[in-house]
Enzyme design. Structure first.
Site, PDB file in Angstrom:
ATOM      1  N   LYS A  30      48.061  46.334  44.951  1.00 11.15           N
ATOM      2  CA  LYS A  30      47.900  47.627  45.637  1.00 11.15           C
ATOM      3  C   LYS A  30      47.442  47.438  47.086  1.00 11.15           C
ATOM      4  O   LYS A  30      48.074  47.932  48.008  1.00 11.15           O
ATOM      5  CB  LYS A  30      46.887  48.523  44.895  1.00 11.15           C
TER       6      LYS A  30
ATOM      7  N   ARG B 170      41.712  57.037  39.724  1.00 15.28           N
ATOM      8  CA  ARG B 170      41.617  56.078  38.621  1.00 15.28           C
ATOM      9  C   ARG B 170      41.245  56.756  37.306  1.00 15.28           C
ATOM     10  O   ARG B 170      41.137  56.071  36.277  1.00 15.28           O
ATOM     11  CB  ARG B 170      40.548  55.027  38.951  1.00 15.28           C
TER      12      ARG B 170
ATOM     13  N   ARG C 114      41.832  34.712  44.295  1.00 18.15           N
ATOM     14  CA  ARG C 114      41.164  35.393  45.410  1.00 18.15           C
ATOM     15  C   ARG C 114      39.650  35.162  45.343  1.00 18.15           C
ATOM     16  O   ARG C 114      39.000  34.955  46.368  1.00 18.15           O
ATOM     17  CB  ARG C 114      41.470  36.898  45.382  1.00 18.15           C
TER      18      ARG C 114
ATOM     19  N   ARG D 160      33.989  38.419  46.866  1.00 20.58           N
ATOM     20  CA  ARG D 160      34.010  39.508  45.881  1.00 20.58           C
ATOM     21  C   ARG D 160      33.514  39.023  44.533  1.00 20.58           C
ATOM     22  O   ARG D 160      34.201  38.282  43.830  1.00 20.58           O
ATOM     23  CB  ARG D 160      35.426  40.091  45.768  1.00 20.58           C
TER      24      ARG D 160
ATOM     25  N   ARG E 159      37.829  44.550  33.674  1.00 24.16           N
ATOM     26  CA  ARG E 159      38.489  45.476  34.620  1.00 24.16           C
ATOM     27  C   ARG E 159      39.883  45.836  34.115  1.00 24.16           C
ATOM     28  O   ARG E 159      40.318  46.983  34.236  1.00 24.16           O
ATOM     29  CB  ARG E 159      38.574  44.829  36.012  1.00 24.16           C
TER      30      ARG E 159
HETATM   31  P1  B4P Z   1      45.454  43.316  45.102  1.00 23.77           P
HETATM   32  O1  B4P Z   1      46.029  43.697  43.791  1.00 23.77           O
HETATM   33  O2  B4P Z   1      46.165  43.803  46.320  1.00 23.77           O
HETATM   34  O3  B4P Z   1      43.914  43.675  45.033  1.00 23.77           O
HETATM   35  P2  B4P Z   1      43.151  45.073  45.110  1.00 23.77           P
HETATM   36  O4  B4P Z   1      44.002  46.146  45.674  1.00 23.77           O
HETATM   37  O5  B4P Z   1      41.919  44.722  45.861  1.00 23.77           O
HETATM   38  O6  B4P Z   1      42.868  45.467  43.615  1.00 23.77           O
HETATM   39  P3  B4P Z   1      41.574  45.882  42.797  1.00 23.77           P
HETATM   40  O7  B4P Z   1      42.056  46.928  41.828  1.00 23.77           O
HETATM   41  O8  B4P Z   1      40.997  44.647  42.233  1.00 23.77           O
HETATM   42  O9  B4P Z   1      40.476  46.403  43.766  1.00 23.77           O
HETATM   43  P4  B4P Z   1      39.816  47.788  44.200  1.00 23.77           P
HETATM   44  O10 B4P Z   1      39.235  47.466  45.524  1.00 23.77           O
HETATM   45  O11 B4P Z   1      40.774  48.930  44.134  1.00 23.77           O
HETATM   46  O12 B4P Z   1      45.448  41.727  45.280  1.00 23.77           O
HETATM   47  C1  B4P Z   1      44.806  40.848  44.421  1.00 23.77           C
HETATM   48  C2  B4P Z   1      45.182  39.407  44.790  1.00 23.77           C
HETATM   49  O13 B4P Z   1      46.524  39.168  44.371  1.00 23.77           O
HETATM   50  C3  B4P Z   1      45.150  39.088  46.284  1.00 23.77           C
HETATM   51  O14 B4P Z   1      44.542  37.843  46.465  1.00 23.77           O
HETATM   52  C4  B4P Z   1      46.615  39.041  46.700  1.00 23.77           C
HETATM   53  O15 B4P Z   1      46.881  38.140  47.752  1.00 23.77           O
HETATM   54  C5  B4P Z   1      47.285  38.593  45.420  1.00 23.77           C
HETATM   55  N1  B4P Z   1      48.638  39.097  45.293  1.00 23.77           N
HETATM   56  C6  B4P Z   1      49.040  40.374  45.531  1.00 23.77           C
HETATM   57  N2  B4P Z   1      50.364  40.486  45.311  1.00 23.77           N
HETATM   58  C7  B4P Z   1      50.802  39.261  44.899  1.00 23.77           C
HETATM   59  C8  B4P Z   1      52.074  38.730  44.510  1.00 23.77           C
HETATM   60  N3  B4P Z   1      53.179  39.500  44.499  1.00 23.77           N
HETATM   61  N4  B4P Z   1      52.142  37.445  44.129  1.00 23.77           N
HETATM   62  C9  B4P Z   1      51.047  36.649  44.156  1.00 23.77           C
HETATM   63  N5  B4P Z   1      49.813  37.072  44.520  1.00 23.77           N
HETATM   64  C10 B4P Z   1      49.687  38.367  44.891  1.00 23.77           C
HETATM   65  O16 B4P Z   1      38.667  48.084  43.116  1.00 23.77           O
HETATM   66  C11 B4P Z   1      37.514  47.261  42.960  1.00 23.77           C
HETATM   67  C12 B4P Z   1      36.443  47.985  42.133  1.00 23.77           C
HETATM   68  O17 B4P Z   1      35.961  49.157  42.861  1.00 23.77           O
HETATM   69  C13 B4P Z   1      36.883  48.577  40.783  1.00 23.77           C
HETATM   70  O18 B4P Z   1      36.836  47.608  39.729  1.00 23.77           O
HETATM   71  C14 B4P Z   1      35.839  49.714  40.589  1.00 23.77           C
HETATM   72  O19 B4P Z   1      34.618  49.216  40.123  1.00 23.77           O
HETATM   73  C15 B4P Z   1      35.625  50.246  41.990  1.00 23.77           C
HETATM   74  N6  B4P Z   1      36.501  51.398  42.293  1.00 23.77           N
HETATM   75  C16 B4P Z   1      37.475  51.410  43.270  1.00 23.77           C
HETATM   76  N7  B4P Z   1      38.102  52.607  43.285  1.00 23.77           N
HETATM   77  C17 B4P Z   1      37.515  53.371  42.310  1.00 23.77           C
HETATM   78  C18 B4P Z   1      37.741  54.691  41.818  1.00 23.77           C
HETATM   79  N8  B4P Z   1      38.723  55.469  42.335  1.00 23.77           N
HETATM   80  N9  B4P Z   1      36.979  55.138  40.807  1.00 23.77           N
HETATM   81  C19 B4P Z   1      36.011  54.385  40.268  1.00 23.77           C
HETATM   82  N10 B4P Z   1      35.741  53.116  40.677  1.00 23.77           N
HETATM   83  C20 B4P Z   1      36.486  52.602  41.693  1.00 23.77           C
END
Ligand code: B4P
Length: 191
Positions: free
Chosen positions: A14, A89, A128, A134, A146
């Protein structure tokens, strides 16, 4: 306004894809994960509350996240559209977002949902975690939690938008560029 939700489990790409999409389409990127991590960094009361949930792999309570999004949208008047990344979410968050956007007369146009298998998700996040500060990416047990939270609490949000005929499923197991091309193909139809 082109308002889009980028949806999918943790590690599905994402944040990665949102960064590329905002560059191509000039949209505003709102990531609740990034906003929460900034609150934690600034040691605000909201950040201190959120940290307890995030480090355990749990969702931050709806009222906290909805309040934060509402304030962020109020501050925004010029955007051509928004990419919502990591939000909504839960169904409660989805209903709140619909209400906020109805007020602005700019509903969600599309939900793009990335699909990646659990093993690939875990592998990406641990990778990552090895190079970032993180805490939620550094422990396999927390990553698995998660993914479980996603399945139990978040995945029903896709059905919510499917009922509004806005859901598009995207294969997210290819390379970053391959996935980007699939997203662009869908966006070209509505942009
Ligand atoms: P991404 O998948 O891009 O990571 P993210 O967006 O940060 O996802 P995440 O869901 O973990 O985090 P968020 O901040 O929303 O990439 C992950 C890795 O994969 C990277 O290293 C990237 O380079 C690699 N990658 C991507 N695409 C690839 C591909 N095609 N091939 C190989 N590698 C690839 O949430 C974090 C926490 O915040 C949640 O657990 C929750 O506690 C809280 N939170 C956030 N929003 C919330 C909400 N709306 N409600 C409640 N809690 C919330």
């Amino acid at each position: 306004m082109l308002n889009i939700i980028l949806f999918g489990p943790p590690g599905s790409g994402k944040g990665t894809q949102a960064a590329k999409l905002i560059e191509k389409y000039g949209l505003l990127h709102i990531s609740t994960g990034d906003l929460l991590r900034q609150e934690i960094k600034d040691e605000t009361p909201l950040g201190l509350e959120a940290k307890n949930f995030m480090n355990k792999g749990l969702l931050v309570p709806d009222d906290v996240v909805i309040g934060m999004i509402s304030a962020r949208l109020d501050a925004e008047t010029e955007a051509k559209g928004v990419i919502f990344d990591g939000f909504p979410r839960t169904i409660a968050q989805a209903e709140a977002l619909d209400r906020l956007l109805e007020f602005k007369k700019a509903p969600i146009v599309l939900m793009l949902a990335l699909h990646v298998n659990d093993e690939a998700l875990t592998e990406r996040l641990l990778k990552r975690g090895a190079t970032s500060d993180r805490a939620d990416d550094q422990n396999e047990g927390i990553i698995r939690r998660r993914i479980e939270v996603y399945k139990n609490e978040t995945s029903p949000v896709a059905n919510y938008y499917d009922k509004q005929s806005k859901l598009v499923n995207i294969h997210g197991e290819g390379t970053i560029d391959e996935t980007f091309a699939l997203l662009v193909k869908e966006l070209e139809e509505v942009a």
